[in-house]
Design a protein around this motif. Structure first.
Motif, PDB file in Angstrom:
ATOM      1  N   VAL A  84       3.020  -4.622   4.987  1.00  7.99           N
ATOM      2  CA  VAL A  84       1.985  -4.742   3.822  1.00  7.99           C
ATOM      3  C   VAL A  84       1.410  -3.337   3.630  1.00  7.99           C
ATOM      4  N   ASP A  86      -1.300  -1.326   2.730  1.00  7.72           N
ATOM      5  CA  ASP A  86      -2.699  -1.712   2.308  1.00  7.72           C
ATOM      6  C   ASP A  86      -3.461  -0.462   1.633  1.00  7.72           C
ATOM      7  N   THR A 111       5.490  -4.268   0.691  1.00  2.75           N
ATOM      8  CA  THR A 111       5.048  -5.014  -0.425  1.00  2.75           C
ATOM      9  C   THR A 111       3.227  -4.270  -0.112  1.00  2.75           C
ATOM     10  N   PRO A 113      -0.896  -5.586  -1.098  1.00  7.39           N
ATOM     11  CA  PRO A 113      -1.700  -6.590  -1.795  1.00  7.39           C
ATOM     12  C   PRO A 113      -2.617  -6.326  -2.621  1.00  7.39           C
ATOM     13  N   TRP A 125      -6.801  -8.906   4.608  1.00  9.40           N
ATOM     14  CA  TRP A 125      -6.278  -9.196   3.415  1.00  9.40           C
ATOM     15  C   TRP A 125      -5.002  -9.015   3.399  1.00  9.40           C
ATOM     16  N   ARG A 128      -3.145 -11.556   5.530  1.00 16.23           N
ATOM     17  CA  ARG A 128      -3.190 -12.643   4.281  1.00 16.23           C
ATOM     18  C   ARG A 128      -1.722 -12.683   3.662  1.00 16.23           C
ATOM     19  N   HIS A 129      -1.632 -11.371   2.823  1.00 21.27           N
ATOM     20  CA  HIS A 129      -0.430 -11.367   2.120  1.00 21.27           C
ATOM     21  C   HIS A 129       0.687 -11.572   2.494  1.00 21.27           C
ATOM     22  N   SER A 132       1.581 -15.129   3.658  1.00 19.93           N
ATOM     23  CA  SER A 132       1.853 -15.637   2.304  1.00 19.93           C
ATOM     24  C   SER A 132       3.301 -15.553   2.141  1.00 19.93           C
TER      25      SER A 132
END
Length: 397
Positions: A84, A86, A111, A113, A125, A128-129, A132
């Motif tokens: 992720v 960030d 990815t 977020p 955060w 969490r992304h 998910s």
């Protein structure tokens, strides 16, 4: 008469310090021992699915040393990596894709977020992304690992086997931090030593114990335990996210374990004292819940336990008080002896052990500086973000 009174005060203060060290030696969960490694394990009949979540912000400097080791995991079951990105400005996401194309291995999804909403720290955060996305694969386990952590090729396999064998909802390993520069040699082993003193590893893994902690760089977590503990939503304000995570899981009946790593290493360098100072001071006051009384108690405790023994030995020699010298030296000796196992674990020269009071003094100053920065409104700063909420707490990575 006045000098005799001063000698007596020194002697009694040193005696209290010695008593504190004897208590720490015998009654604080044998924190000084470094033999808490992955518990006994056997390979399961079937290997569960695992999703790996890697939050990353401006990590292009360390990714080439860490991500290939994660992609190269020799895991018999199905595993997938979610990195992720960030809000990086150094091309972290693009570099991750290039490394995956070059090295192959486990499937990698990169990815982003977007910016965290109010009330969330950036790292959580991002976690969490990632979680998910991982839940769409319905994994049994999640591996939460930082972008600066290099894993041995069998790291994931050993973690899963240990979790399955021991019935643990969470298995975490304290990555071996980099120790190369002079300041890293002085400060880094002591960082882990102080952490273990605060959160004795043996107590963490004991059912019924209230002690809970984890090392955020390497956490294997059952997916259903994460849902039960509402992770990471329940700890979205945390800056010391590893300890908050462990408390959330243990607080909902989870069985957790934490120990020292053998095949998990941090590749992040801290070559200068400034780098280490920033790492500690950004979160030290948060660890004390931004409480001035806890700060005063911590400063007094550090002084009594770590600074009094050498000061008493020197003062006793200067004043000719044999009793003060002996008591101060005895406390210093116990302190030194408890530090030796950690230096051996980090493969450092044992002559560094008597210098622990100097390192503790640096940590005292870092803690005070953390409080000063908090009251100046700077909060816990990390990678371009500042967290100023009064209830935040932070990790080292």
């Amino acid at each position: 008469m006045g000098q005799t009174a001063r000698v007596s005060v020194f002697t009694w203060t040193a005696a209290v310090s010695l008593a504190a060290w004897l208590w720490l030696l015998l009654c604080q969960g044998f924190f000084w021992r470094t033999d808490v490694r992955l518990p006994p394990r056997r390979e399961p009949a079937g290997w569960p699915d695992v999703c790996v979540v890697v939050p990353a912000r401006d990590e292009a400097a360390v990714l080439p040393l860490s991500l290939p080791s994660l992609l190269a995991q020799e895991y018999p079951g199905r595993a997938e990596v979610f990195l992720v990105d960030d809000g990086s400005t150094d091309g972290t996401g693009e570099l991750a894709r290039e490394l995956a194309a070059r090295h192959g291995g486990l499937p990698l999804t990169v990815t982003s977020p977007g910016e965290p909403p109010s009330g969330w720290t950036g790292k959580l955060w991002a976690v969490r992304h990632g979680i998910s996305l991982a839940r769409a694969r319905d994994p049994e386990y999640l591996l939460l690992t930082d972008a600066d952590i290099a894993h041995g090729p069998d790291s994931l396999r050993l973690l899963v086997a240990a979790a399955r064998t021991g019935g643990f909802d969470m298995v975490s390993q304290m990555a071996r931090l980099r120790v190369a520069s002079l300041w890293e040699r002085l400060v880094v082993p002591a960082f882990v030593y102080f952490f273990a003193q605060l959160y004795p590893f043996r107590r963490i893994g004991r059912k019924g114990s209230r002690t809970a902690a984890a090392a955020g760089g390497c956490v294997l977590l059952r997916a259903d335990a994460a849902e039960r503990a509402r992770v990471p939503d329940a700890i979205r304000h945390a800056v010391i996210d590893d300890v908050a995570l462990a408390r959330a899981v243990k607080g909902t009946g989870g069985h957790i374990w934490l120990g020292l790593a053998e095949r998990v290493d941090s590749v992040r360098p801290y070559p200068r004292l400034h780098d280490l100072w920033r790492m500690v001071s950004r979160s030290a006051y948060a660890q004390l819940r931004h409480n001035p009384l806890l700060l005063l108690g911590t400063v007094a405790g550090l002084a009594l336990v770590y600074l009094v023994p050498p000061a008493a030995a020197v003062a006793g020699a200067a004043t000719g008080s044999t009793a003060t010298v002996l008591v101060g030296a005895a406390a210093w000796l116990v302190m030194t002896a408890t530090y030796l196992p950690m230096l051996r674990y980090y493969r450092q020269p044992l002559w560094l052990a008597p210098l622990l009071p100097f390192t503790a003094f640096l940590y005292l100053l870092m803690t005070v500086d953390s409080a000063v920065q908090h009251y100046r409104g700077r909060g816990a700063a990390w990678k371009g973000r500042t967290y100023t909420r009064p209830d935040t707490v932070a990790d080292e990575g």
